[in-house]
Scaffold this motif. Sequence first.
Motif, mmCIF file in Angstrom:
data_model
loop_
_atom_site.group_PDB
_atom_site.id
_atom_site.type_symbol
_atom_site.label_atom_id
_atom_site.label_comp_id
_atom_site.label_asym_id
_atom_site.label_seq_id
_atom_site.Cartn_x
_atom_site.Cartn_y
_atom_site.Cartn_z
ATOM 1 N N THR A 44 18.791 -58.023 -32.049
ATOM 2 C CA THR A 44 19.630 -59.199 -31.877
ATOM 3 C C THR A 44 21.030 -58.818 -32.344
ATOM 4 N N VAL A 45 21.988 -58.977 -31.450
ATOM 5 C CA VAL A 45 23.380 -58.634 -31.741
ATOM 6 C C VAL A 45 24.158 -59.934 -31.903
ATOM 7 N N ASP A 46 24.618 -60.186 -33.120
ATOM 8 C CA ASP A 46 25.347 -61.409 -33.452
ATOM 9 C C ASP A 46 26.841 -61.172 -33.222
ATOM 10 N N ALA A 47 27.416 -61.925 -32.284
ATOM 11 C CA ALA A 47 28.837 -61.792 -31.955
ATOM 12 C C ALA A 47 29.653 -62.955 -32.514
ATOM 13 N N SER A 48 29.158 -63.609 -33.542
ATOM 14 C CA SER A 48 29.835 -64.807 -34.049
ATOM 15 C C SER A 48 31.210 -64.522 -34.634
ATOM 16 N N HIS A 49 31.457 -63.314 -35.084
ATOM 17 C CA HIS A 49 32.763 -62.968 -35.654
ATOM 18 C C HIS A 49 33.592 -62.101 -34.713
ATOM 19 N N THR A 50 33.075 -61.850 -33.527
ATOM 20 C CA THR A 50 33.737 -60.951 -32.584
ATOM 21 C C THR A 50 34.804 -61.703 -31.797
ATOM 22 N N LEU A 51 36.019 -61.149 -31.829
ATOM 23 C CA LEU A 51 37.144 -61.767 -31.134
ATOM 24 C C LEU A 51 37.536 -61.012 -29.874
ATOM 25 N N HIS A 52 37.242 -59.709 -29.836
ATOM 26 C CA HIS A 52 37.679 -58.885 -28.708
ATOM 27 C C HIS A 52 36.621 -57.820 -28.404
ATOM 28 N N VAL A 53 36.264 -57.710 -27.131
ATOM 29 C CA VAL A 53 35.360 -56.659 -26.662
ATOM 30 C C VAL A 53 36.015 -56.037 -25.439
ATOM 31 N N ASP A 54 36.281 -54.724 -25.502
ATOM 32 C CA ASP A 54 36.862 -54.060 -24.331
ATOM 33 C C ASP A 54 35.767 -53.371 -23.532
ATOM 34 N N SER A 55 36.165 -52.596 -22.537
ATOM 35 C CA SER A 55 35.187 -51.962 -21.640
ATOM 36 C C SER A 55 34.271 -50.991 -22.377
ATOM 37 N N THR A 56 34.761 -50.336 -23.431
ATOM 38 C CA THR A 56 33.880 -49.423 -24.178
ATOM 39 C C THR A 56 32.813 -50.206 -24.936
ATOM 40 N N GLY A 57 33.159 -51.403 -25.394
ATOM 41 C CA GLY A 57 32.177 -52.255 -26.064
ATOM 42 C C GLY A 57 31.129 -52.772 -25.095
ATOM 43 N N ILE A 58 31.566 -53.149 -23.903
ATOM 44 C CA ILE A 58 30.620 -53.590 -22.868
ATOM 45 C C ILE A 58 29.674 -52.448 -22.516
ATOM 46 N N THR A 59 30.225 -51.256 -22.380
ATOM 47 C CA THR A 59 29.398 -50.080 -22.073
ATOM 48 C C THR A 59 28.380 -49.845 -23.180
ATOM 49 N N ALA A 60 28.781 -50.003 -24.432
ATOM 50 C CA ALA A 60 27.849 -49.816 -25.552
ATOM 51 C C ALA A 60 26.694 -50.811 -25.458
ATOM 52 N N LEU A 61 26.986 -52.075 -25.142
ATOM 53 C CA LEU A 61 25.917 -53.065 -24.998
ATOM 54 C C LEU A 61 24.936 -52.662 -23.907
ATOM 55 N N ILE A 62 25.467 -52.160 -22.796
ATOM 56 C CA ILE A 62 24.603 -51.723 -21.688
ATOM 57 C C ILE A 62 23.737 -50.548 -22.116
ATOM 58 N N VAL A 63 24.331 -49.585 -22.802
ATOM 59 C CA VAL A 63 23.581 -48.408 -23.259
ATOM 60 C C VAL A 63 22.472 -48.831 -24.217
ATOM 61 N N TRP A 64 22.787 -49.723 -25.175
ATOM 62 C CA TRP A 64 21.764 -50.179 -26.119
ATOM 63 C C TRP A 64 20.645 -50.901 -25.387
ATOM 64 N N HIS A 65 21.000 -51.746 -24.433
ATOM 65 C CA HIS A 65 19.989 -52.462 -23.643
ATOM 66 C C HIS A 65 19.087 -51.470 -22.905
ATOM 67 N N GLN A 66 19.696 -50.501 -22.240
ATOM 68 C CA GLN A 66 18.913 -49.525 -21.472
ATOM 69 C C GLN A 66 18.002 -48.709 -22.377
ATOM 70 N N ARG A 67 18.543 -48.296 -23.500
ATOM 71 C CA ARG A 67 17.742 -47.481 -24.415
ATOM 72 C C ARG A 67 16.537 -48.270 -24.937
ATOM 73 N N LEU A 68 16.751 -49.527 -25.306
ATOM 74 C CA LEU A 68 15.657 -50.358 -25.797
ATOM 75 C C LEU A 68 14.663 -50.684 -24.691
ATOM 76 N N GLU A 69 15.154 -50.925 -23.486
ATOM 77 C CA GLU A 69 14.270 -51.252 -22.363
ATOM 78 C C GLU A 69 13.299 -50.111 -22.085
ATOM 79 N N VAL A 70 13.769 -48.885 -22.147
ATOM 80 C CA VAL A 70 12.907 -47.716 -21.938
ATOM 81 C C VAL A 70 11.794 -47.674 -22.986
ATOM 82 N N LEU A 71 12.091 -48.162 -24.188
ATOM 83 C CA LEU A 71 11.121 -48.164 -25.281
ATOM 84 C C LEU A 71 10.251 -49.423 -25.291
ATOM 85 N N GLY A 72 10.419 -50.280 -24.275
ATOM 86 C CA GLY A 72 9.669 -51.533 -24.224
ATOM 87 C C GLY A 72 10.271 -52.614 -25.101
ATOM 88 N N GLY A 73 11.519 -52.438 -25.458
ATOM 89 C CA GLY A 73 12.179 -53.386 -26.356
ATOM 90 C C GLY A 73 13.101 -54.342 -25.643
#
Length: 111
Positions: A44-73
């Motif tokens: 669970t990624v809490d973004a309650s204090h996050t004010l700015h996300v650029d393209s590298t941050g979006i890419t990181a979210l995608i990578v984390w999602h993909q990595r967890l999905e492969v592990l059944g997460g």
Amino acid sequence: MLRITERAGEHVTVALPEDVDLSSTPRLRAAMGRIIDEGCRHLTVDASHTLHVDSTGITALIVWHQRLEVLGGTLTLTHVDQHLRHLLHRLGLDTVLTITPRAARTDPPTS
């Protein structure tokens, strides 16, 4: 920086910093890699204090999602403000990621 706020077995909750951008994302990705390597499968990624996300941050979210999905997460992004929610929708990521919005602020009653 990335801060673990809760850990229970395979479930980990982390809080993102205010800025998830080119300068912070490499450290965030390294920290998240360690968390997943240590057995996190449901993130669970809490973004309650996050004010700015650029393209590298979006890419990181995608990578984390993909990595967890492969592990059944799973990856859930919580407390997402309207701007980030709109961006994720425009990118089509709201159909891939589980996203919960940030609660609307309510001003205290005036007396």
